[in-house]
Design a protein around this motif. Structure first.
Motif, mmCIF file in Angstrom:
data_model
loop_
_atom_site.group_PDB
_atom_site.id
_atom_site.type_symbol
_atom_site.label_atom_id
_atom_site.label_comp_id
_atom_site.label_asym_id
_atom_site.label_seq_id
_atom_site.Cartn_x
_atom_site.Cartn_y
_atom_site.Cartn_z
ATOM 1 N N UNK A 203 0.847 -1.191 0.000
ATOM 2 C CA UNK A 203 0.000 0.000 0.000
ATOM 3 C C UNK A 203 0.879 1.236 0.000
ATOM 4 N N UNK A 204 0.440 2.271 -0.709
ATOM 5 C CA UNK A 204 1.209 3.498 -0.846
ATOM 6 C C UNK A 204 0.342 4.663 -0.397
ATOM 7 N N UNK A 205 0.913 5.541 0.430
ATOM 8 C CA UNK A 205 0.250 6.778 0.839
ATOM 9 C C UNK A 205 1.262 7.900 0.753
ATOM 10 N N UNK A 206 0.782 9.135 0.642
ATOM 11 C CA UNK A 206 1.679 10.278 0.672
ATOM 12 C C UNK A 206 1.605 11.130 -0.577
ATOM 13 N N UNK A 207 2.449 12.171 -0.567
ATOM 14 C CA UNK A 207 2.515 13.135 -1.652
ATOM 15 C C UNK A 207 3.816 12.923 -2.413
ATOM 16 N N UNK A 208 3.722 12.709 -3.711
ATOM 17 C CA UNK A 208 4.880 12.476 -4.596
ATOM 18 C C UNK A 208 5.812 11.441 -3.985
ATOM 19 N N UNK A 209 5.273 10.271 -3.784
ATOM 20 C CA UNK A 209 5.993 9.159 -3.168
ATOM 21 C C UNK A 209 6.995 8.587 -4.153
ATOM 22 N N UNK A 210 8.240 8.928 -3.993
ATOM 23 C CA UNK A 210 9.290 8.457 -4.903
ATOM 24 C C UNK A 210 10.236 7.491 -4.199
ATOM 25 N N UNK A 211 9.780 6.900 -3.106
ATOM 26 C CA UNK A 211 10.654 5.998 -2.357
ATOM 27 C C UNK A 211 10.782 4.653 -3.058
ATOM 28 N N UNK A 212 11.921 4.031 -2.837
ATOM 29 C CA UNK A 212 12.140 2.690 -3.365
ATOM 30 C C UNK A 212 11.521 1.693 -2.397
ATOM 31 N N UNK A 213 10.659 0.849 -2.903
ATOM 32 C CA UNK A 213 9.999 -0.161 -2.089
ATOM 33 C C UNK A 213 10.679 -1.499 -2.363
ATOM 34 N N UNK A 214 11.362 -2.075 -1.359
ATOM 35 C CA UNK A 214 12.085 -3.322 -1.604
ATOM 36 C C UNK A 214 11.150 -4.485 -1.872
ATOM 37 N N UNK A 215 11.530 -5.300 -2.850
ATOM 38 C CA UNK A 215 10.788 -6.512 -3.168
ATOM 39 C C UNK A 215 11.367 -7.669 -2.358
ATOM 40 N N UNK A 216 10.597 -8.739 -2.181
ATOM 41 C CA UNK A 216 11.163 -9.927 -1.515
ATOM 42 C C UNK A 216 12.409 -10.409 -2.266
ATOM 43 N N UNK A 217 13.304 -11.042 -1.554
ATOM 44 C CA UNK A 217 14.562 -11.503 -2.157
ATOM 45 C C UNK A 217 14.346 -12.537 -3.251
ATOM 46 N N UNK A 218 15.272 -12.554 -4.168
ATOM 47 C CA UNK A 218 15.377 -13.568 -5.217
ATOM 48 C C UNK A 218 14.169 -13.640 -6.145
ATOM 49 N N UNK A 219 13.617 -12.488 -6.497
ATOM 50 C CA UNK A 219 12.551 -12.475 -7.508
ATOM 51 C C UNK A 219 13.216 -12.394 -8.875
ATOM 52 N N UNK A 220 13.166 -13.475 -9.608
ATOM 53 C CA UNK A 220 13.795 -13.524 -10.923
ATOM 54 C C UNK A 220 12.762 -13.825 -11.991
ATOM 55 N N UNK A 221 12.915 -13.168 -13.135
ATOM 56 C CA UNK A 221 12.007 -13.404 -14.236
ATOM 57 C C UNK A 221 12.378 -12.566 -15.436
ATOM 58 N N UNK A 222 11.459 -12.504 -16.392
ATOM 59 C CA UNK A 222 11.720 -11.830 -17.656
ATOM 60 C C UNK A 222 10.906 -10.559 -17.859
ATOM 61 N N UNK A 223 9.657 -10.542 -17.385
ATOM 62 C CA UNK A 223 8.802 -9.369 -17.609
ATOM 63 C C UNK A 223 8.088 -8.987 -16.323
#
Length: 98
Positions: free
Chosen positions: A50-70
């Motif tokens: 979930x995202x809240x705020x004004x001009x939220x440009x923060x990096x949101x970390x993904x779970x580790x080892x997410x690998x794929x093509x698209x």
């Protein structure tokens, strides 16, 4: 005001290069509300936040080892406010090429 938007599938440099996904970035002004972001990797839901705020440009970390093509991102909102979406990104490292 309710909405749902989804990006197209993005492949980066090439659809044949496997990538490790580390972060997503959602640039939005939620106008006091909350936007739900769903991250899809190769068509499969891998992460929801979930995202809240004004001009939220923060990096949101993904779970580790997410690998794929698209990747693609789906955003939904339900409420009285008028949020704005300026852009979304996925940050990744290419793992090799053909």
């Amino acid at each position: 005001v309710d909405f749902e938007v989804e990006t197209k599938d993005y492949y980066g440099e090439s659809p044949k290069i496997r990538k490790i996904f580390q972060y997503i970035k959602i640039d939005t002004d939620t106008d006091g509300g909350t936007i739900t972001a769903k991250f899809y990797l190769d068509g499969v839901l891998k992460y929801t936040t979930s995202v809240t705020g004004v001009r939220t440009k923060q990096l949101l970390p993904l779970p580790e080892a997410l690998m794929g093509y698209s990747w693609r991102i789906n955003l939904t909102y339900s409420g009285k406010n008028r949020p704005k979406i300026y852009g979304v990104e996925a940050l990744y490292l290419p793992l090799g090429g053909n």
